[in-house]
Write a protein that holds these residues in place. Structure first.
Motif, PDB file in Angstrom:
ATOM      1  N   GLU A   1       0.894  -1.162   0.198  1.00 25.76           N
ATOM      2  CA  GLU A   1       0.168   0.011  -0.100  1.00 25.76           C
ATOM      3  C   GLU A   1       0.824   1.223  -0.006  1.00 25.76           C
ATOM      4  O   GLU A   1       0.468   2.148  -0.762  1.00 25.76           O
ATOM      5  CB  GLU A   1      -1.076  -0.014   1.347  1.00 25.76           C
ATOM      6  CG  GLU A   1      -1.903   1.078   1.003  1.00 25.76           C
ATOM      7  CD  GLU A   1      -2.877   1.017   2.617  1.00 25.76           C
ATOM      8  OE1 GLU A   1      -3.734   1.848   2.382  1.00 25.76           O
ATOM      9  OE2 GLU A   1      -2.582   0.364   3.393  1.00 25.76           O
TER      10      GLU A   1
ATOM     11  N   GLY B   1      -4.625   1.699 -13.935  1.00 23.46           N
ATOM     12  CA  GLY B   1      -4.299   0.769 -14.572  1.00 23.46           C
ATOM     13  C   GLY B   1      -2.929   0.264 -13.976  1.00 23.46           C
ATOM     14  O   GLY B   1      -1.959  -0.649 -14.171  1.00 23.46           O
TER      15      GLY B   1
ATOM     16  N   TYR C   1      -2.952  -5.667   1.156  1.00 22.09           N
ATOM     17  CA  TYR C   1      -1.993  -4.491   0.689  1.00 22.09           C
ATOM     18  C   TYR C   1      -1.016  -4.110   2.034  1.00 22.09           C
ATOM     19  O   TYR C   1      -0.285  -3.054   1.642  1.00 22.09           O
ATOM     20  CB  TYR C   1      -2.806  -3.239   0.040  1.00 22.09           C
ATOM     21  CG  TYR C   1      -3.504  -3.764  -1.281  1.00 22.09           C
ATOM     22  CD1 TYR C   1      -2.933  -3.430  -2.313  1.00 22.09           C
ATOM     23  CD2 TYR C   1      -4.741  -4.276  -1.338  1.00 22.09           C
ATOM     24  CE1 TYR C   1      -3.324  -3.828  -3.616  1.00 22.09           C
ATOM     25  CE2 TYR C   1      -5.223  -4.475  -2.356  1.00 22.09           C
ATOM     26  CZ  TYR C   1      -4.427  -4.407  -3.760  1.00 22.09           C
ATOM     27  OH  TYR C   1      -5.048  -4.504  -4.850  1.00 22.09           O
TER      28      TYR C   1
ATOM     29  N   VAL D   1      -2.450  -0.863 -10.843  1.00 20.36           N
ATOM     30  CA  VAL D   1      -2.580  -1.994 -10.063  1.00 20.36           C
ATOM     31  C   VAL D   1      -3.839  -2.593 -10.740  1.00 20.36           C
ATOM     32  O   VAL D   1      -4.853  -1.882 -11.121  1.00 20.36           O
ATOM     33  CB  VAL D   1      -2.911  -1.575  -8.724  1.00 20.36           C
ATOM     34  CG1 VAL D   1      -3.079  -3.079  -7.902  1.00 20.36           C
ATOM     35  CG2 VAL D   1      -1.711  -1.098  -8.007  1.00 20.36           C
ATOM     36  N   LYS D   2      -3.957  -3.878 -10.807  1.00 25.40           N
ATOM     37  CA  LYS D   2      -5.246  -4.798 -11.432  1.00 25.40           C
ATOM     38  C   LYS D   2      -6.247  -5.035 -10.193  1.00 25.40           C
ATOM     39  O   LYS D   2      -5.475  -5.371  -8.877  1.00 25.40           O
ATOM     40  CB  LYS D   2      -4.701  -5.933 -12.018  1.00 25.40           C
ATOM     41  CG  LYS D   2      -4.022  -5.521 -13.446  1.00 25.40           C
ATOM     42  CD  LYS D   2      -3.722  -6.921 -13.831  1.00 25.40           C
ATOM     43  CE  LYS D   2      -2.960  -6.682 -15.398  1.00 25.40           C
ATOM     44  NZ  LYS D   2      -2.404  -7.619 -15.963  1.00 25.40           N
ATOM     45  N   ASP D   3      -7.233  -4.725 -10.436  1.00 26.63           N
ATOM     46  CA  ASP D   3      -8.301  -5.095  -9.287  1.00 26.63           C
ATOM     47  C   ASP D   3      -8.237  -6.648  -8.852  1.00 26.63           C
ATOM     48  O   ASP D   3      -8.259  -7.344  -9.637  1.00 26.63           O
ATOM     49  CB  ASP D   3      -9.784  -4.669  -9.772  1.00 26.63           C
ATOM     50  CG  ASP D   3     -10.822  -4.624  -8.586  1.00 26.63           C
ATOM     51  OD1 ASP D   3     -10.411  -4.431  -7.441  1.00 26.63           O
ATOM     52  OD2 ASP D   3     -12.178  -4.537  -9.004  1.00 26.63           O
TER      53      ASP D   3
ATOM     54  N   LEU E   1      -5.121   3.638  -3.785  1.00 26.74           N
ATOM     55  CA  LEU E   1      -5.527   2.518  -4.325  1.00 26.74           C
ATOM     56  C   LEU E   1      -6.475   2.487  -5.226  1.00 26.74           C
ATOM     57  O   LEU E   1      -6.322   2.189  -6.377  1.00 26.74           O
ATOM     58  CB  LEU E   1      -5.927   1.405  -3.257  1.00 26.74           C
ATOM     59  CG  LEU E   1      -5.919  -0.111  -3.741  1.00 26.74           C
ATOM     60  CD1 LEU E   1      -4.764  -0.440  -4.442  1.00 26.74           C
ATOM     61  CD2 LEU E   1      -6.361  -0.859  -2.554  1.00 26.74           C
ATOM     62  N   SER E   2      -7.780   3.358  -5.068  1.00 21.61           N
ATOM     63  CA  SER E   2      -8.648   3.485  -6.264  1.00 21.61           C
ATOM     64  C   SER E   2      -8.101   4.077  -7.439  1.00 21.61           C
ATOM     65  O   SER E   2      -8.318   3.666  -8.465  1.00 21.61           O
ATOM     66  CB  SER E   2      -9.756   4.343  -5.449  1.00 21.61           C
ATOM     67  OG  SER E   2     -10.367   3.649  -4.541  1.00 21.61           O
TER      68      SER E   2
ATOM     69  N   ILE F   1      -5.840   1.662  -9.453  1.00 23.35           N
ATOM     70  CA  ILE F   1      -6.642   0.687 -10.003  1.00 23.35           C
ATOM     71  C   ILE F   1      -7.305   1.310 -11.435  1.00 23.35           C
ATOM     72  O   ILE F   1      -7.342   0.710 -12.283  1.00 23.35           O
ATOM     73  CB  ILE F   1      -7.712   0.164  -9.002  1.00 23.35           C
ATOM     74  CG1 ILE F   1      -7.094  -0.821  -8.172  1.00 23.35           C
ATOM     75  CG2 ILE F   1      -8.440  -0.792  -9.975  1.00 23.35           C
ATOM     76  CD1 ILE F   1      -7.933  -1.253  -6.845  1.00 23.35           C
TER      77      ILE F   1
ATOM     78  N   GLU G   1      -5.760  -8.039  -7.421  1.00 22.33           N
ATOM     79  CA  GLU G   1      -4.380  -8.263  -7.886  1.00 22.33           C
ATOM     80  C   GLU G   1      -3.594  -8.832  -6.577  1.00 22.33           C
ATOM     81  O   GLU G   1      -2.794  -9.863  -6.427  1.00 22.33           O
ATOM     82  CB  GLU G   1      -3.519  -7.397  -8.421  1.00 22.33           C
ATOM     83  CG  GLU G   1      -2.043  -7.906  -8.909  1.00 22.33           C
ATOM     84  CD  GLU G   1      -1.350  -6.818  -9.929  1.00 22.33           C
ATOM     85  OE1 GLU G   1      -0.707  -7.227 -10.796  1.00 22.33           O
ATOM     86  OE2 GLU G   1      -1.760  -5.687  -9.883  1.00 22.33           O
TER      87      GLU G   1
END
Length: 423
Positions: A37, A67, A77, A69-71, A60-61, A64, A73
């Motif tokens: 995180e 792109g 965190y 981070v992949k939702d 984080l939002s 995501i 993944e």
């Protein structure tokens, strides 16, 4: 006097309390592990992704949504981030900042020549990103020892704060990234050898002494037609490594000229492997076990006449006979030699009336009744000062490569001059 001592003790106590309550500014703090995180947040800031602070987990939002981070993944965190995961996310961040292009040739050099020693120990899904951040000079792993051509990535280790800071600097500023050679090795640009201009680049894992040893063309004398001494002229008497790709490769009865860079792209790795095998074979020999296999392996590293006429057959037999004679003598002398380093560096290739490649060798004579240079301890032309039984010897050697095939394009080049001599 007692009051003064009491005051000093009180002041000392206050200083200690302040030191203990201040944020740590030590190597321990710098090497503190960081979570997935925390690293994502750093990348979001570095890439200037827009963050909506009204939503839950805003960084984080945002990651995501962009792109980065992949939702789904990562399940957790809050755990420490591994170096391979840092590579995966860093490469995505780099693509956001600078586009998805990368040097494909360099990518394949790093991969095929195994410049990342422990690549196969990493998660298969993350190896692509690891290679990319390596060839981009963002995360280059750890120094793997002097005279080495590879590095260790340690992908399963935790990433610490100090490493993260370095990565972020290189991510944002391409000028701060490590330089990578065309064949996938890490270059250094400081504390260079005195003659660094003789080379296309200087490798991080090779010391200045390796580069500063004189080349063959610097050891001889040159004279004009009238017999007067003159200075050697580049492209006439020699060609330095930095210019080797610029010269023409001349071959054939009509002195046909070919692009040297094309020749090197096709055969340089093959030449290097021949030299490496030659030195490894000569420097790893045991009178108790040496036999046909060792003889054939060594013979295969030297140029071979393959036209089939009597002269070619004679030359081939002579070389083979020389090796067999060496084996006979070394067995009587009870020779055992072992090496710990045989490192051949292709960027040192130069022309001095023939092509030469430099290598570092480290070896020791474990057993021998006679240690003199005339005792034929090592096969080939050798003269080594201060060689003592049981003591490791480190040397730099320039090995000549070539062929007697006058129309060769380099496909059959092999060891031509095998001198191991103290300069």
């Amino acid at each position: 006097m007692k009051k003064i001592k009491k005051m000093l003790l009180i002041l000392l106590s206050i200083v200690l309390v302040i030191e203990l309550t201040l944020p740590a500014n030590t190597s321990e703090a710098k090497n503190k592990n960081i979570t997935i995180e925390e690293y994502i947040q750093k990348l979001v800031v570095a890439t200037k992704i827009k963050v909506d602070n009204t939503v839950e987990n805003p960084y984080l939002s945002a990651a995501i949504a962009e792109g980065l981070v992949k939702d789904g993944e990562y399940k957790n965190y809050s755990v420490n981030i591994k170096r391979e995961d840092a590579a995966l996310l860093t490469n995505r961040a780099d693509e956001i900042l600078h586009g998805k292009t990368y040097n494909e040739d360099l990518y394949h050099q790093v991969k095929n020549k195994k410049r990342i020693k422990d690549l196969n120990k990493l998660s298969a899904s993350k190896r692509d990103a690891v290679i990319k951040v390596f060839e981009k000079g963002i995360i280059v792993g750890d120094y793997d020892g002097i005279f080495t051509h590879d590095r260790t990535f340690r992908g399963k280790d935790n990433l610490n704060s100090s490493e993260a800071s370095t990565i972020l600097v290189r991510l944002k500023n391409k000028k701060k990234r490590r330089k990578i050679s065309p064949d996938g090795q890490v270059i250094r640009t400081t504390n260079l050898p005195k003659n660094y201009k003789n080379y296309e680049y200087i490798l991080a894992s090779f010391p200045n002494s390796f580069y500063e040893m004189k080349m063959d063309w610097q050891l001889g004398s040159y004279f004009n037609d009238n017999g007067r001494k003159r200075k050697p002229v580049e492209y006439k008497d020699y060609v330095r490594p930095v210019n080797i790709k610029k010269k023409k490769f001349i071959t054939g009865a009509n002195d046909d000229k070919y692009n040297m860079e094309d020749i090197l792209n096709a055969y340089l790795d093959q030449w290097v492997n021949k030299v490496k095998t030659n030195l490894e074979t000569r420097l790893n020999v045991d009178y108790r076990t040496v036999g046909t296999k060792w003889i054939n392996k060594l013979r295969g590293t030297y140029y071979i006449f393959d036209f089939g006429d009597s002269d070619d057959a004679f030359q081939n037999k002579r070389r083979t006979d020389d090796i067999k004679e060496y084996v006979k003598v070394m067995k009587k002398n009870k020779v055992i030699i072992k090496s710990s380093i045989v490192s051949v560096e292709p960027s040192t290739l130069y022309d001095a009336g023939g092509y030469f490649i430099r290598a570092c060798i480290r070896f020791k004579v474990v057993s021998a009744k006679n240690m003199s240079n005339k005792a034929n301890l090592i096969f080939g032309d050798n003269y080594i000062k201060n060689l003592k039984k049981g003591k490791w010897k480190t040397m730099y050697v320039d090995i000549g490569i070539g062929t007697q095939n006058g129309s060769s394009l380099g496909e059959d080049y092999a060891v031509y001059e095998d001198d191991i001599m103290t300069r």
